[in-house]
Design an enzyme around this catalytic site. Structure first.
Site, short mmCIF file in Angstrom:
data_model
loop_
_atom_site.label_atom_id
_atom_site.label_comp_id
_atom_site.label_asym_id
_atom_site.label_seq_id
_atom_site.Cartn_x
_atom_site.Cartn_y
_atom_site.Cartn_z
N HIS A 53 11.07 5.83 1.00
CA HIS A 53 10.60 4.81 -0.03
C HIS A 53 11.71 3.74 -0.28
O HIS A 53 11.46 2.29 -0.25
CB HIS A 53 9.92 5.35 -1.22
N GLU A 81 19.26 -0.23 2.88
CA GLU A 81 19.16 -0.26 4.16
C GLU A 81 19.64 0.96 5.08
O GLU A 81 20.05 1.97 4.06
CB GLU A 81 20.23 -1.35 4.83
N LEU A 88 4.93 12.48 0.09
CA LEU A 88 3.96 13.55 -0.26
C LEU A 88 2.53 12.93 0.09
O LEU A 88 1.69 13.70 0.85
CB LEU A 88 4.09 14.00 -1.63
N ALA A 89 2.14 11.84 -0.45
CA ALA A 89 0.85 11.31 -0.44
C ALA A 89 0.73 9.92 0.19
O ALA A 89 1.83 9.15 0.14
CB ALA A 89 0.31 11.24 -1.62
N HIS A 90 -0.40 9.82 0.63
CA HIS A 90 -0.88 8.19 1.32
C HIS A 90 -0.91 7.32 -0.08
O HIS A 90 -1.19 7.83 -1.22
CB HIS A 90 -2.15 8.15 2.09
N GLY A 91 -0.49 6.24 0.23
CA GLY A 91 -0.79 5.11 -0.81
C GLY A 91 -0.53 3.74 -0.33
O GLY A 91 -0.69 3.74 1.05
N ASN A 92 -0.37 2.70 -1.15
CA ASN A 92 -0.40 1.48 -0.51
C ASN A 92 0.70 1.23 0.65
O ASN A 92 0.38 0.60 1.58
CB ASN A 92 -0.08 0.51 -1.73
N HIS A 93 1.59 1.83 0.39
CA HIS A 93 2.81 1.88 1.39
C HIS A 93 2.49 2.21 2.54
O HIS A 93 2.88 1.79 3.70
CB HIS A 93 4.26 2.40 0.77
#
Length: 143
Positions: A9, A45, A70-75
């Site tokens: 992230h 970077e 850990l989880a799916h999300g918007n990213h």
């Protein structure tokens, strides 16, 4: 040549990049992939485009991308596939999110040019894997 790219992230603090980097180092030591690199979604970077362009320049023909989330999300569902050119960039109006407008700096300006003959494979995040459960239980015990 096969490359494994771990996506983190990113954070204003150093820990996110450090952890993803340590995971990458441990994977490198196993000598499974020709190239192992990390790319960061935001704040740090190398950016995702920098990393993908680097492994392409190093001769990777198959690039496997694993988000260390850990989880799916918007990213993982929207931002990263857009950066990778797997889905079209849309003007995202966050309908139904209670006016939740956060404008991240997602390095959208940088482009990834994927040459002919280079395959990009985008995998799922970790999820509620039994190995994640074991780590949570270890942490709960103070291990």
């Amino acid at each position: 040549m096969e490359a494994l790219v771990l996506l983190g992230h990113g954070s204003r603090l150093p820990y996110s990049k450090e952890i993803v980097g340590k995971v990458a180092e441990k994977i490198k030591e196993k000598n499974i992939y020709d190239i192992v690199e990390i790319g960061m979604m935001e704040f740090n970077e190398p950016t995702i485009p920098q990393t993908i362009n680097k492994v392409i320049a190093e001769g990777a023909k198959k690039i496997i991308i694993v988000p260390v989330f850990l989880a799916h999300g918007n990213h993982t569902k929207r931002d990263i596939p857009q950066i990778l050119g797997l889905i079209e960039c849309e003007e995202h109006h966050h309908e139904g999110e209670g006016g939740h407008h956060h404008h991240h700096h997602h390095h959208h300006g940088e482009k990834i040019e994927v040459p002919e003959g280079v395959e990009i494979i985008y995998r799922d995040p970790m999820g509620a894997d039994d190995r994640v459960v074991d780590i949570v239980l270890d942490r709960a015990k103070g291990n």
